[in-house]
Each structure stands twice: as structure tokens, then as C-alpha cells.
Design a protein around this motif. Structure first.
Motif, PDB file in Angstrom:
ATOM      1  N   PRO A   1       1.710   6.352  -1.256  1.00  0.00           N
ATOM      2  CA  PRO A   1       2.496   6.840  -0.119  1.00  0.00           C
ATOM      3  C   PRO A   1       1.846   8.018   0.615  1.00  0.00           C
ATOM      4  O   PRO A   1       2.123   8.244   1.792  1.00  0.00           O
ATOM      5  CB  PRO A   1       3.824   7.251  -0.764  1.00  0.00           C
ATOM      6  CG  PRO A   1       3.491   7.497  -2.206  1.00  0.00           C
ATOM      7  CD  PRO A   1       2.379   6.573  -2.539  1.00  0.00           C
ATOM      8  N   LYS A   2       0.968   8.769  -0.046  1.00  0.00           N
ATOM      9  CA  LYS A   2       0.347   9.934   0.607  1.00  0.00           C
ATOM     10  C   LYS A   2      -0.548   9.500   1.761  1.00  0.00           C
ATOM     11  O   LYS A   2      -0.710  10.252   2.734  1.00  0.00           O
ATOM     12  CB  LYS A   2      -0.462  10.728  -0.408  1.00  0.00           C
ATOM     13  CG  LYS A   2       0.382  11.381  -1.489  1.00  0.00           C
ATOM     14  CD  LYS A   2      -0.491  12.197  -2.436  1.00  0.00           C
ATOM     15  CE  LYS A   2       0.356  12.878  -3.503  1.00  0.00           C
ATOM     16  NZ  LYS A   2      -0.471  13.663  -4.442  1.00  0.00           N
ATOM     17  N   LYS A   3      -1.103   8.320   1.678  1.00  0.00           N
ATOM     18  CA  LYS A   3      -1.972   7.827   2.749  1.00  0.00           C
ATOM     19  C   LYS A   3      -1.228   7.757   4.070  1.00  0.00           C
ATOM     20  O   LYS A   3      -1.794   8.037   5.133  1.00  0.00           O
ATOM     21  CB  LYS A   3      -2.508   6.444   2.346  1.00  0.00           C
ATOM     22  CG  LYS A   3      -3.297   5.738   3.424  1.00  0.00           C
ATOM     23  CD  LYS A   3      -3.725   4.358   2.956  1.00  0.00           C
ATOM     24  CE  LYS A   3      -4.418   3.599   4.083  1.00  0.00           C
ATOM     25  NZ  LYS A   3      -4.821   2.242   3.658  1.00  0.00           N
ATOM     26  N   PHE A   4       0.051   7.433   4.022  1.00  0.00           N
ATOM     27  CA  PHE A   4       0.840   7.306   5.248  1.00  0.00           C
ATOM     28  C   PHE A   4       1.488   8.632   5.636  1.00  0.00           C
ATOM     29  O   PHE A   4       1.626   8.939   6.812  1.00  0.00           O
ATOM     30  CB  PHE A   4       1.917   6.229   5.054  1.00  0.00           C
ATOM     31  CG  PHE A   4       1.360   4.859   4.838  1.00  0.00           C
ATOM     32  CD1 PHE A   4       1.135   4.009   5.909  1.00  0.00           C
ATOM     33  CD2 PHE A   4       1.053   4.413   3.563  1.00  0.00           C
ATOM     34  CE1 PHE A   4       0.608   2.739   5.709  1.00  0.00           C
ATOM     35  CE2 PHE A   4       0.533   3.155   3.355  1.00  0.00           C
ATOM     36  CZ  PHE A   4       0.311   2.309   4.429  1.00  0.00           C
ATOM     37  N   SER A   5       1.898   9.401   4.631  1.00  0.00           N
ATOM     38  CA  SER A   5       2.566  10.672   4.938  1.00  0.00           C
ATOM     39  C   SER A   5       1.601  11.689   5.549  1.00  0.00           C
ATOM     40  O   SER A   5       2.015  12.556   6.334  1.00  0.00           O
ATOM     41  CB  SER A   5       3.196  11.244   3.666  1.00  0.00           C
ATOM     42  OG  SER A   5       2.204  11.476   2.676  1.00  0.00           O
ATOM     43  N   LYS A   6       0.303  11.609   5.247  1.00  0.00           N
ATOM     44  CA  LYS A   6      -0.665  12.548   5.816  1.00  0.00           C
ATOM     45  C   LYS A   6      -0.746  12.425   7.327  1.00  0.00           C
ATOM     46  O   LYS A   6      -0.893  13.416   8.043  1.00  0.00           O
ATOM     47  CB  LYS A   6      -2.048  12.305   5.213  1.00  0.00           C
ATOM     48  CG  LYS A   6      -2.204  12.827   3.793  1.00  0.00           C
ATOM     49  CD  LYS A   6      -3.621  12.561   3.284  1.00  0.00           C
ATOM     50  CE  LYS A   6      -3.790  13.080   1.855  1.00  0.00           C
ATOM     51  NZ  LYS A   6      -5.156  12.807   1.334  1.00  0.00           N
ATOM     52  N   ILE A   7      -0.641  11.223   7.819  1.00  0.00           N
ATOM     53  CA  ILE A   7      -0.776  10.996   9.256  1.00  0.00           C
ATOM     54  C   ILE A   7       0.580  10.991   9.957  1.00  0.00           C
ATOM     55  O   ILE A   7       0.671  10.788  11.172  1.00  0.00           O
ATOM     56  CB  ILE A   7      -1.515   9.659   9.510  1.00  0.00           C
ATOM     57  CG1 ILE A   7      -2.130   9.627  10.905  1.00  0.00           C
ATOM     58  CG2 ILE A   7      -0.608   8.475   9.279  1.00  0.00           C
ATOM     59  CD1 ILE A   7      -3.050   8.464  11.135  1.00  0.00           C
TER      60      ILE A   7
ATOM     61  N   GLU B   1       0.823  -1.210   0.000  1.00  0.00           N
ATOM     62  CA  GLU B   1       0.000   0.000   0.000  1.00  0.00           C
ATOM     63  C   GLU B   1       0.857   1.260   0.000  1.00  0.00           C
ATOM     64  O   GLU B   1       0.512   2.255  -0.637  1.00  0.00           O
ATOM     65  CB  GLU B   1      -0.938  -0.009   1.206  1.00  0.00           C
ATOM     66  CG  GLU B   1      -2.059  -1.027   1.108  1.00  0.00           C
ATOM     67  CD  GLU B   1      -3.053  -0.873   2.226  1.00  0.00           C
ATOM     68  OE1 GLU B   1      -3.001   0.169   2.921  1.00  0.00           O
ATOM     69  OE2 GLU B   1      -3.879  -1.786   2.419  1.00  0.00           O
ATOM     70  N   PHE B   2       1.970   1.227   0.722  1.00  0.00           N
ATOM     71  CA  PHE B   2       2.846   2.402   0.745  1.00  0.00           C
ATOM     72  C   PHE B   2       3.433   2.671  -0.635  1.00  0.00           C
ATOM     73  O   PHE B   2       3.512   3.823  -1.083  1.00  0.00           O
ATOM     74  CB  PHE B   2       3.970   2.203   1.761  1.00  0.00           C
ATOM     75  CG  PHE B   2       5.028   3.273   1.694  1.00  0.00           C
ATOM     76  CD1 PHE B   2       4.807   4.516   2.261  1.00  0.00           C
ATOM     77  CD2 PHE B   2       6.222   3.050   1.039  1.00  0.00           C
ATOM     78  CE1 PHE B   2       5.774   5.513   2.200  1.00  0.00           C
ATOM     79  CE2 PHE B   2       7.193   4.022   0.964  1.00  0.00           C
ATOM     80  CZ  PHE B   2       6.958   5.262   1.545  1.00  0.00           C
ATOM     81  N   LEU B   3       3.845   1.615  -1.317  1.00  0.00           N
ATOM     82  CA  LEU B   3       4.424   1.793  -2.645  1.00  0.00           C
ATOM     83  C   LEU B   3       3.382   2.278  -3.643  1.00  0.00           C
ATOM     84  O   LEU B   3       3.700   3.021  -4.574  1.00  0.00           O
ATOM     85  CB  LEU B   3       5.043   0.478  -3.120  1.00  0.00           C
ATOM     86  CG  LEU B   3       6.282   0.014  -2.338  1.00  0.00           C
ATOM     87  CD1 LEU B   3       6.687  -1.388  -2.752  1.00  0.00           C
ATOM     88  CD2 LEU B   3       7.438   0.978  -2.534  1.00  0.00           C
ATOM     89  N   LYS B   4       2.129   1.874  -3.461  1.00  0.00           N
ATOM     90  CA  LYS B   4       1.068   2.301  -4.369  1.00  0.00           C
ATOM     91  C   LYS B   4       0.514   3.683  -4.006  1.00  0.00           C
ATOM     92  O   LYS B   4       0.205   4.484  -4.891  1.00  0.00           O
ATOM     93  CB  LYS B   4      -0.065   1.268  -4.363  1.00  0.00           C
ATOM     94  CG  LYS B   4       0.292  -0.049  -5.035  1.00  0.00           C
ATOM     95  CD  LYS B   4      -0.909  -0.980  -5.047  1.00  0.00           C
ATOM     96  CE  LYS B   4      -0.624  -2.266  -5.806  1.00  0.00           C
ATOM     97  NZ  LYS B   4      -1.787  -3.180  -5.810  1.00  0.00           N
TER      98      LYS B   4
END
Length: 609
Positions: A181-187, A176-179
Motif C-alpha cells: 500500500p505504501k507505493k500508492f500512498s506515497k503519490i 498490488e495495493f493489498l501487497k
């Protein structure tokens, strides 16, 4: 085809070089007698010359010929024409001829002199180019051997991995991070820089890494830990740098290092120690994973089955942040794995994968794949179009004990001995409350075993109680006791049973703390393999008095279990004879037949929960 042509060219060049060297280095004919001119005249006069040949090259006159005595060639230098010699030749009527020598060209002389050298130089550079994969890579030993996964090969996805749901869930975050990455960087979350997969061999660590690559759809570099280190100093560190340089150019990407223990072992340990080439490679790997230069969007996945020998600096957060245990699957996992490996294979309707999963405790994914393949081979051997339950169950026994040896001829005496031995195992195992259910008893030899008794557990066990261990030891001794009771004789067939029973009893005392006399103590340290950075020999951290007490406790356990088995077999002696006679007649007793036989004897299994 191109490779075959290249190999043929190489062999032809080698043959040509050998021929040229032989011709170039071959000495001239030295079996020629040199005669002075006066000796030549005397030989002609005495009739010792068969032929005269005259050669003139403009500067020197050569006279050659053959002597009559031993057909030996001779040569001489003298004036020509010489009236005295011509007169002798006429008188002796000798064959005479004159040869005008040809003048060789200067080009032929140059080629004759330098051709072997040119061939050697050409062959050297050609072989170097072939061995290094290209003329520009002759001396580039420091280049990484990592292979980039291409899209033209069939991809492995998480659907192809069964029995590892928790492991897939952990690795799915990487995908999911490779696909996204904004999902993780937002939090404010950071993805782990490295993931270490460790567990027993064959549990699917490499398969999980392939599935991550197939799911992520990003560049995927694969390399083995042994590919870093070579015989040349500094090559390993250079290859690590080159690997990460390639990864940075293709980021975001995944780098998979298989068998990382080959390069990541603990530094300064083992026999010899020191700062060797492997440690330089490890130091460079540590710097690349988490040093001054950040490696963003590069995820390292490594696999090993020896995490205990890895360097602590490699396992700290910031390098391998996440460590995932890939253990042997449970019953449900084994059933799911069997479904994956039987997918696309023709199966009979009687195939029950649940029973196969229960019958294979401790089997890894690789073992189960081998099991299904062995069953398919057995079905093909008997010209069947589908795989039945019988082939699958037979393949379990093939994997565990080896193939059947039906052609092995044994005497009636030995057959009777094996029958009573296995009957003792089966009857004691049936009567004891803390043993598994008897699934099959056979006296057909498999591997190195003359016979075998298979017990089927109802569920996977991760812990063993003292009563379970005692009953297992008692069952192991049942074969030896049955021989003694029925045949009034004991044999060497119980050697493996005694070895396993003694080892289990000693572990109960020294490792599990199950001794009433010595109490809950762990005595001695486990022996580790040599050269792994751990203890080389077993550390005996107890006194001679404690050692004597350990031996006494082991003896007490073995004697107690032996007496229990003896009482059971003496009490139910008729059942023992019934099982043995059935084995001698049928050679194999399945679970249903065994249960019916025990019911006829009025016995009922009393298994605990």
C-alpha cells in the motif's frame, strides 16, 4: 460418518416420541361391562359366567371375569369373601383364582407421566441446535453467511484466467495495493473502494474474483446477494453489518458479493415499489461502503450480469469506483481459453485450437469449458485414449444445436426435402459476397433442427453493415426458395428461418435506421423484463401511419431478398441439384468437399473483405 450417526439419532428420537405419545394417549379398554353385585350373583346363578377373578388392593375389592355369551369381560365391586358367591361358584364349578396386586413404585409413575413431555422438549432443542449449527446460535438469524476463503483449498491465480488481459490488468492494481500500500500512498493515490464486474453470464466474473483472492494472499470473504435477505424483517441489514464487522477484524481483506443485483436493484421501482426489506438491506450496504465510518483496506468486489438495474447510489464514485466490463472473448482470447481448458488433457496431433477458436464466435469461457468437456466425454464414449479434432468439432455442434439423432428414421421424401433446403442455404451463402465461408452442411437431425448449415467467420465482427444484413436475410430465405424451385412445394421447415429473417429486417428499420423511406430514426423503445424497475410494456412512440410504413419497409426487404435468392438458385440450378444429391448420399459435406464440389460446377466464391 458423524453426520449419518446424528441423522440416525434424530430418526430414533422421533420414533421413540411417536411410540410414547401413542402409548400415553391410548385409551384404556372400554369394552368392559360394569355389573352391580346383585347382577353378578344373578349371572353366576344363571350360568352366564365362565371365570371369576378376585383382586384386592387394600381399599377396594374388584371381581372380574368373562361372560359366556359373547366372551365379554365384566367387572364388579363387592364384599369378599362372600359365602353366597362362594357357594354359587362351587355349585357351578367355575374356575376361580385370586390375584394379589403389585404396588407400582412412585418413580415409575412419575416417568410414565412426564416421559413424553421430556422427550418432546429434548427433541425440540436438539433439532434447533442442528439446524442452526450450534446451541448458541439458535436465534442468531442476523449473522452473516459469508464464507472465509481458507489456504487449504487450491488457489486460482491469474495464470488460470485467459482471454481477459485488460480485466486482469485492472484488477492487478488491487492486488498490488493489498501487497504494497505504501507505493500508492506515497503519490497520494487511493485505491478504489469497490470494483464492479459486469458482463454476460459465463464470461468469468467469479473466476476473476477468485484469481484476485489467490494472488493477493489476504482474507477473502465470499457471499451471494441472495444470502442477505430472509423472511424475517431486518435480517438483511443485520447481516450486512455483521459482514463488515468481520471484514474490519480481518483487514486488509477482500469481500466478494456475487450476483449483487439480488440486493442492489434500484429503489422505489418495479411493481409495488415501497421501502421493503430488500431496500433496507441496500441502504445498509450503501452506508457500510461509504458512510461516516470509513472502511479502510476493505475492498468490495461485486459481480452481476444486469448492471442496468442497479441503484445509481451503488454505482457512484466512492462506492463502486471502478466498473470493469467482462465481455465475451475474441478469437485470440478464445484460443487462450481453450489452451487453459485443454491443459493436462491428452490431445491428438491433429488438434488445431485456432480453427476451434474461429468456429466459436460469441462463446464465453463457460461455453468453451463445456465444449472441451463434451469432447472428452465423446472420446471416452468411443474408448479413445486421446481427444481428436473430430470430437472437438462435434462438441461445438452439440453445444450449439444439440446431439445428433442418427437413429431418427425419416422417409425418403423428407430426406429429399431437407437436402434441397440445406443445399439452398449453402449455395446462396457461397455465392453472396458478404456472408461467411461454408464450413459444413448436414441433413442429420440435431436438437429440433432437421438439418443445418454452418458458416465459419474469418474474424470476429462487432459491427454489421447494411449489405451484410441483406445478404444474411437472403441466405436465410435460400432454403425456402430451394424447396419451391426444386420440389414445387414449400414446407414448415423454414419456420425458424422466416422468423429470424423477419426479426432482422424489422430491426434494420426500427433500431438501426437503415430505411430509405423512414430515414435514420429509432422507432419504439426496447421492451424490458418485468419487475426490474424499468418499462413493463413496449412503448410505441409512433403513429399508425408510421407503423404501416414499417410493415411496408419490412415487406420490401423480405421480397427483395427472396427475389435475389430465387435468381441465384435458378441461375445455378445444376449446382443446387449436385449439392442436394451429395447430401442424400453422404448426409454430411465438410468444407473441403463443398469447395471441391463448387469447383466442379465451375463456381467460385466472391467474398468481400
Amino acid at each position: 460418518m458423524n453426520k449419518v450417526i446424528k441423522n440416525l439419532m434424530i430418526y430414533m428420537l422421533i420414533v421413540l416420541v411417536i411410540i410414547a405419545l401413542i402409548q400415553y394417549a391410548s385409551p384404556t379398554n372400554t369394552d368392559v361391562r360394569e355389573l352391580r353385585y346383585d347382577e353378578l350373583l344373578a349371572s353366576v346363578e344363571q350360568g352366564r359366567v365362565q371365570e371369576i377373578v378376585f383382586q384386592a388392593d387394600g381399599n377396594t375389592n374388584y371381581i372380574t371375569g368373562t361372560l359366556t355369551r359373547d366372551n365379554r369381560q365384566f367387572s364388579s365391586m363387592g364384599p369378599w369373601p362372600d359365602e353366597q358367591l362362594l357357594q354359587m361358584v362351587k355349585e357351578q364349578r367355575l374356575p376361580f383364582r385370586q390375584i394379589e396386586p403389585e404396588r407400582p413404585s412412585w418413580l415409575l409413575g412419575v416417568l410414565t407421566s412426564f416421559l413424553p413431555v421430556l422427550l418432546l422438549v429434548f427433541l425440540f432443542f436438539f433439532l434447533m441446535q442442528q439446524s442452526q449449527g450450534g446451541g448458541s446460535r439458535v436465534m442468531q438469524f442476523g449473522k452473516s453467511k459469508a464464507r472465509l476463503q481458507t489456504d487449504d483449498k487450491p488457489k486460482v491465480t491469474f495464470d488460470d484466467v485467459a482471454g481477459a488481459d485488460e480485466e486482469k490488468e485492472e484488477l492487478n492494481e488491487i492486488v498490488e495495493f493489498l501487497k504494497n500500500p505504501k507505493k500508492f500512498s506515497k503519490i497520494g493515490a487511493k485505491i478504489p473502494k469497490g470494483v464492479l464486474l459486469y458482463g454476460p453470464p459465463g464470461t468469468g466474473k467469479t473466476l476473476l474474483a477468485k484469481a484476485v483472492a489467490g494472488e493477493a494472499g489476504t482474507p477473502f470473504f465470499t457471499i451471494s446477494g441472495s444470502d442477505f435477505v430472509e423472511m424475517f424483517v431486518g435480517v438483511g441489514a443485520s447481516r450486512v453489518r455483521d459482514l463488515f464487522d468481520q471484514a474490519k477484524k480481518n483487514s486488509p481483506c477482500i469481500v466478494f458479493i456475487d450476483e449483487i443485483d439480488a440486493v442492489g436493484r434500484q429503489r422505489g421501482a418495479g411493481v409495488g415499489g415501497g421501502h421493503d426489506e430488500r431496500e433496507q438491506t441496500l441502504n445498509q450496504l450503501l452506508v457500510e461502503m461509504d458512510g461516516f465510518t470509513p472502511n479502510e483496506s476493505i475492498i468490495i468486489i461485486a459481480a452481476t450480469n444486469r448492471p442496468d438495474i442497479l441503484d445509481p447510489a451503488l454505482l457512484r464514485p466512492g462506492r463502486f469506483d471502478r466498473q470493469i466490463v467482462v465481455a465475451a472473448p475474441d478469437v485470440a482470447g478464445r484460443e487462450a481459453i481453450l489452451k487453459v481448458h485443454t491443459r493436462g488433457k491428452p490431445l491428438e496431433e491433429d488438434v488445431d485450437l485456432e480453427i476451434l477458436a474461429r468456429r466459436t464466435p460469441g462463446f464465453t469461457g463457460a461455453d468453451l469449458a463445456n465444449l472441451v468437456n463434451e469432447a472428452a466425454l465423446l472420446a471416452a464414449r468411443f474408448n479413445k485414449n486421446k481427444i481428436s479434432q473430430k470430437e472437438l468439432e462435434d462438441s461445438i455442434e452439440r453445444v450449439i444445436a444439440g446431439p445428433e439423432k442418427k437413429s431418427k428414421v425419416i422417409s425418403e421424401k423428407e430426406k429429399r426435402l431437407v437436402s434441397y433446403h440445406e443445399a439452398g442455404h449453402a449455395l446462396v451463402g457461397y455465392l453472396l459476397p458478404n456472408t461467411d465461408t461454408v464450413h459444413k452442411v448436414s441433413i442429420i437431425p440435431r436438437g429440433r433442427a432437421g438439418g443445418y448449415t454452418l458458416l465459419l467467420p474469418k474474424e470476429d465482427r462487432y459491427y454489421m453493415t447494411r449489405s451484410m444484413l441483406i445478404d444474411q436475410i437472403t441466405m436465410l430465405l435460400g432454403g425456402r426458395v430451394a424447396e419451391d424451385i426444386a420440389l414445387k412445394e414449400i414446407s414448415t421447415g423454414a419456420q425458424n428461418d422466416l422468423e429470424r429473417a423477419t426479426e432482422m429486417a424489422r430491426k434494420m428499420i426500427m433500431e438501426y435506421g437503415m430505411s430509405e423511406k423512414l430515414g435514420p430514426l429509432t422507432l419504439g423503445r426496447k421492451q424490458e423484463a418485468v419487475f426490474l424497475g424499468r418499462d413493463i410494456a413496449r412503448d410505441r412512440n409512433y403513429s399508425e401511419e408510421i407503423a404501416f410504413a414499417i410493415d411496408q419497409e419490412v415487406r420490401n426487404i423480405i421480397d427483395s431478398c427472396y427475389e435475389t435468392a430465387k435468381k441465384l438458385l435458378e441461375k445455378y440450378n445444376d449446382a443446387l441439384h449436385a449439392i442436394a444429391e451429395t447430401l442424400m448420399e453422404k448426409e454430411t459435406i465438410e468444407a473441403e468437399e463443398f469447395a471441391a464440389l463448387m469447383e466442379e460446377q465451375g463456381l467460385e466464391a466472391n467474398k468481400g473483405a
